[in-house]
Design an enzyme around this catalytic site. Sequence first.
Site, PDB file in Angstrom:
ATOM      1  N   LYS A   9       0.828  -1.216   0.000  1.00 33.53           N
ATOM      2  CA  LYS A   9       0.000   0.000   0.000  1.00 33.53           C
ATOM      3  C   LYS A   9       0.871   1.279   0.000  1.00 33.53           C
ATOM      4  O   LYS A   9       2.063   1.232   0.334  1.00 33.53           O
ATOM      5  CB  LYS A   9      -0.965  -0.051   1.194  1.00 33.53           C
ATOM      6  CG  LYS A   9      -1.935  -1.261   1.102  1.00 33.53           C
ATOM      7  CD  LYS A   9      -3.040  -1.225   2.142  1.00 33.53           C
ATOM      8  CE  LYS A   9      -3.977  -2.426   1.984  1.00 33.53           C
ATOM      9  NZ  LYS A   9      -5.175  -2.358   2.844  1.00 33.53           N
ATOM     10  N   ARG A  85      -0.862 -14.419   3.454  1.00 34.74           N
ATOM     11  CA  ARG A  85      -1.745 -13.816   4.460  1.00 34.74           C
ATOM     12  C   ARG A  85      -1.220 -14.040   5.873  1.00 34.74           C
ATOM     13  O   ARG A  85      -1.408 -13.201   6.747  1.00 34.74           O
ATOM     14  CB  ARG A  85      -3.188 -14.328   4.302  1.00 34.74           C
ATOM     15  CG  ARG A  85      -3.893 -13.638   3.128  1.00 34.74           C
ATOM     16  CD  ARG A  85      -5.331 -14.068   2.978  1.00 34.74           C
ATOM     17  NE  ARG A  85      -6.204 -13.618   4.034  1.00 34.74           N
ATOM     18  CZ  ARG A  85      -6.882 -12.468   4.034  1.00 34.74           C
ATOM     19  NH1 ARG A  85      -6.774 -11.617   3.025  1.00 34.74           N
ATOM     20  NH2 ARG A  85      -7.679 -12.160   5.039  1.00 34.74           N
ATOM     21  N   ASN A 115      -2.922  -0.592   6.597  1.00 38.38           N
ATOM     22  CA  ASN A 115      -2.388  -1.799   7.235  1.00 38.38           C
ATOM     23  C   ASN A 115      -1.319  -2.485   6.359  1.00 38.38           C
ATOM     24  O   ASN A 115      -1.212  -3.711   6.334  1.00 38.38           O
ATOM     25  CB  ASN A 115      -3.528  -2.762   7.622  1.00 38.38           C
ATOM     26  CG  ASN A 115      -4.320  -3.213   6.417  1.00 38.38           C
ATOM     27  OD1 ASN A 115      -4.123  -2.708   5.316  1.00 38.38           O
ATOM     28  ND2 ASN A 115      -5.212  -4.169   6.614  1.00 38.38           N
ATOM     29  N   HIS A 118      -1.899  -5.808   1.064  1.00 33.39           N
ATOM     30  CA  HIS A 118      -3.084  -6.616   0.761  1.00 33.39           C
ATOM     31  C   HIS A 118      -2.642  -8.010   0.331  1.00 33.39           C
ATOM     32  O   HIS A 118      -1.586  -8.176  -0.277  1.00 33.39           O
ATOM     33  CB  HIS A 118      -3.855  -5.951  -0.389  1.00 33.39           C
ATOM     34  CG  HIS A 118      -4.900  -6.831  -0.983  1.00 33.39           C
ATOM     35  ND1 HIS A 118      -6.170  -6.923  -0.469  1.00 33.39           N
ATOM     36  CD2 HIS A 118      -4.852  -7.702  -2.024  1.00 33.39           C
ATOM     37  CE1 HIS A 118      -6.867  -7.807  -1.177  1.00 33.39           C
ATOM     38  NE2 HIS A 118      -6.083  -8.287  -2.129  1.00 33.39           N
TER      39      HIS A 118
HETATM   40  P1  IDP Z   1      -7.904  -8.163   4.462  1.00 35.82           P
HETATM   41  O1  IDP Z   1      -7.140  -7.063   3.760  1.00 35.82           O
HETATM   42  O2  IDP Z   1      -7.171  -8.693   5.649  1.00 35.82           O
HETATM   43  O3  IDP Z   1      -8.383  -9.237   3.520  1.00 35.82           O
HETATM   44  P2  IDP Z   1     -10.653  -7.161   4.457  1.00 35.82           P
HETATM   45  O4  IDP Z   1     -11.678  -7.464   5.495  1.00 35.82           O
HETATM   46  O5  IDP Z   1     -10.808  -7.805   3.117  1.00 35.82           O
HETATM   47  O6  IDP Z   1      -9.211  -7.489   5.093  1.00 35.82           O
HETATM   48  O7  IDP Z   1     -10.627  -5.585   4.294  1.00 35.82           O
HETATM   49  C1  IDP Z   1      -9.992  -4.980   3.186  1.00 35.82           C
HETATM   50  C2  IDP Z   1      -9.227  -3.775   3.687  1.00 35.82           C
HETATM   51  O8  IDP Z   1     -10.156  -2.837   4.218  1.00 35.82           O
HETATM   52  C3  IDP Z   1      -8.264  -4.051   4.834  1.00 35.82           C
HETATM   53  O9  IDP Z   1      -7.001  -4.511   4.414  1.00 35.82           O
HETATM   54  C4  IDP Z   1      -8.188  -2.695   5.502  1.00 35.82           C
HETATM   55  O10 IDP Z   1      -7.283  -1.841   4.827  1.00 35.82           O
HETATM   56  C5  IDP Z   1      -9.587  -2.161   5.326  1.00 35.82           C
HETATM   57  N1  IDP Z   1     -10.396  -2.435   6.518  1.00 35.82           N
HETATM   58  C6  IDP Z   1     -10.968  -3.599   6.874  1.00 35.82           C
HETATM   59  N2  IDP Z   1     -11.640  -3.486   8.032  1.00 35.82           N
HETATM   60  C7  IDP Z   1     -11.489  -2.196   8.414  1.00 35.82           C
HETATM   61  C8  IDP Z   1     -11.954  -1.441   9.540  1.00 35.82           C
HETATM   62  O11 IDP Z   1     -12.648  -1.952  10.427  1.00 35.82           O
HETATM   63  N3  IDP Z   1     -11.569  -0.133   9.596  1.00 35.82           N
HETATM   64  C9  IDP Z   1     -10.820   0.467   8.622  1.00 35.82           C
HETATM   65  N4  IDP Z   1     -10.370  -0.218   7.555  1.00 35.82           N
HETATM   66  C10 IDP Z   1     -10.688  -1.521   7.447  1.00 35.82           C
HETATM   67 MG    MG Z   2      -9.713  -9.090   1.906  1.00 37.06          MG
END
Ligand code: IDP
Ligand code: MG
Length: 151
Positions: A9, A85, A115, A118
């Site tokens: 990111k 992951r 975070n 991805h």
């Molecule tokens: P992942 O990236 O671990 O697969 P997902 O649930 O698919 O997680 O969410 C996609 C992206 O959305 C996450 O990587 C994160 O950047 C963002 N995200 C997910 N949940 C939250 C939240 O509760 N607050 C803010 N951003 C979030």
């Molecule tokens: Mg995801």
Amino acid sequence: MEITLALIKPHVVRNTYAMQQIRALISQNFTVLDQKEVCITKELSERFYAEHKGKYFYHRLTSFMNSGPSYALILQSEACIQKWRSLLGPTKVFRAVYADPNCIRSLYGLSDTRNACHGSDSEESALREISILFPEFDAAVGSRQAKREEA
Ligand code: IDP
Ligand code: MG
């Protein structure tokens, strides 16, 4: 052999040390089939994260992904979806720090939105996400191939 889409990111792409560390980790664990810096427009980001449309963080997330270049890689290894992951760690950085202080999201994540990286969550997602960021990549032959040439 499995393939997955890894996306570094924007805030990490600006951090040379973090990029070096993450790329070293990737080369120790995976074969990189393709990689490139990619400027993800708001529209592309909305397509990429379509499953999250309507969630409270969707606008924040898609705007952040449009805030600077990202770095996309197609990774290959045995069980690489789960492997990448687990190197990432939990989605939420406060959980990541608690669960695994050495995972990528613990070390380089700044917030739940920022975070760090991805990773695709299934074979189907991997193919969908690769087709968005690497439209010329032909997963069937595992190599780059211009779709136009096939026509
Ligand atoms: P992942 O990236 O671990 O697969 P997902 O649930 O698919 O997680 O969410 C996609 C992206 O959305 C996450 O990587 C994160 O950047 C963002 N995200 C997910 N949940 C939250 C939240 O509760 N607050 C803010 N951003 C979030
Ligand atoms: Mg995801």
